[in-house]
Design an enzyme around this catalytic site. Sequence first.
Site, PDB file in Angstrom:
ATOM      1  N   GLU A   5       0.817  -1.219   0.000  1.00  0.00           N
ATOM      2  CA  GLU A   5       0.000   0.000   0.000  1.00  0.00           C
ATOM      3  C   GLU A   5       0.849   1.268   0.000  1.00  0.00           C
ATOM      4  OE1 GLU A   5      -2.666  -3.249   1.116  1.00  0.00           O
ATOM      5  OE2 GLU A   5      -0.657  -2.659   1.789  1.00  0.00           O
ATOM      6  N   HIS A  11     -10.261  -5.694   9.955  1.00  0.00           N
ATOM      7  CA  HIS A  11     -11.022  -5.457   8.727  1.00  0.00           C
ATOM      8  C   HIS A  11     -12.298  -4.665   9.003  1.00  0.00           C
ATOM      9  CE1 HIS A  11      -8.325  -8.660   7.509  1.00  0.00           C
ATOM     10  NE2 HIS A  11      -8.639  -8.419   6.254  1.00  0.00           N
TER      11      HIS A  11
END
Length: 399
Positions: A135, A204
Amino acid sequence: MASLQMAALLSAPSTPVASDRVRVGSLRLAARNGSALVVRSEAKVSGGVSARGANLITHAVAEKAAAASSTDSKPGHELLLFEALREGLDEEMERDPTVCVMGEDVGHYGGSYKVTKGLATKYGDLRVLDTPIAENSFTGMGIGSAMTGLRPVVEGMNMGFLLLAYNQISNNCGMLHYTSGGQFKIPIVIRGPGGVGRQLGAEHSQRLESYFQSIPGLQMVACSTPYNAKGLMKAAIRSENPVVLFEHVLLYNLKERIPDEEYVLSLEEAEKVRPGEHVTILTYSRMRYHVMQAAKTLVNKGYDPEVIDIRSLKPFDLYTIGNSIKKTHRVLIVEECMRTGGIGASLRSAIIDNFWDYLDAPILCLSSQDVPTPYAGTLENWTVVQPEQIVAAVEQLCK
């Protein structure tokens, strides 16, 4: 990982969610068939007439074909929220050759929630670029490409993963226009799924609004319906500023009819979802539906809440918010963000600074618990604001 997330979302028991507004267009309905969960809208069209029709349909099974034919004749076309995001992205890529997409599995796999499905085939692998699981690297690459004239759309497979790119988003994305003395613009969109899903676990189930809101130069918006998802996507891509677009994992399968003609929404405007007189309820994203569910109970109890989806998380639309407060004199903020340092805390501060004299009661704020989101479904629900809590808060405010 993407497959597991999608499986967890689609296999879990679903509570129907209804979009509360429909804008009608002027052309045909695009019929769609598929195995995805479909949540239909209990919306009202512009004239205030129920979109489902005013009359009860008798012999519903026998009349099924006729009902389907009637639906097909309505203007506009129906899309799931993730399809609306894709349609907006597709239209902008077709309109502007500098628009490109990058992220993990965004290419031929179509993205973890299928927002980019089919775009790699249509536009090629250089405009829809699959990246490694890195990322920090591909977010930095997106920022660099924005500096040189492209309009990248960076997808985080899950918004929680973008914490790995926080340095790039904070020190580069938000600040380079200023630190370069205006020599560089950073027209980048950073988007992806976030929020509390269904038993996706703590890592998450992140809500990064509170992390990003303090970064100078960054705009933040949160979509909540297929209509505003498409309109905000297009506006974010066209913006000269870096924009973070928050999408909720539990709203991707929300269905709504949207116009056939092109439209672009403002990145800095709230939406009045329901007019009312007794209390202003400010919310966004998934909590919009918890609030509207609570509103039904409140109306039955004699209360008349005004519901506003703030949509723009930074900056706040204080014009719309202020006009509502001047009318109702009471404010309830409902968010899924954490209570400490969340969007609600910033919004409450802004209201106190600007509209203190119009308040007849303290501002109440319902937020998620300051704990990691549990995996167990029952405990997960306890950490997030529920409709009955909203009802109780309004009753307390309106005593």
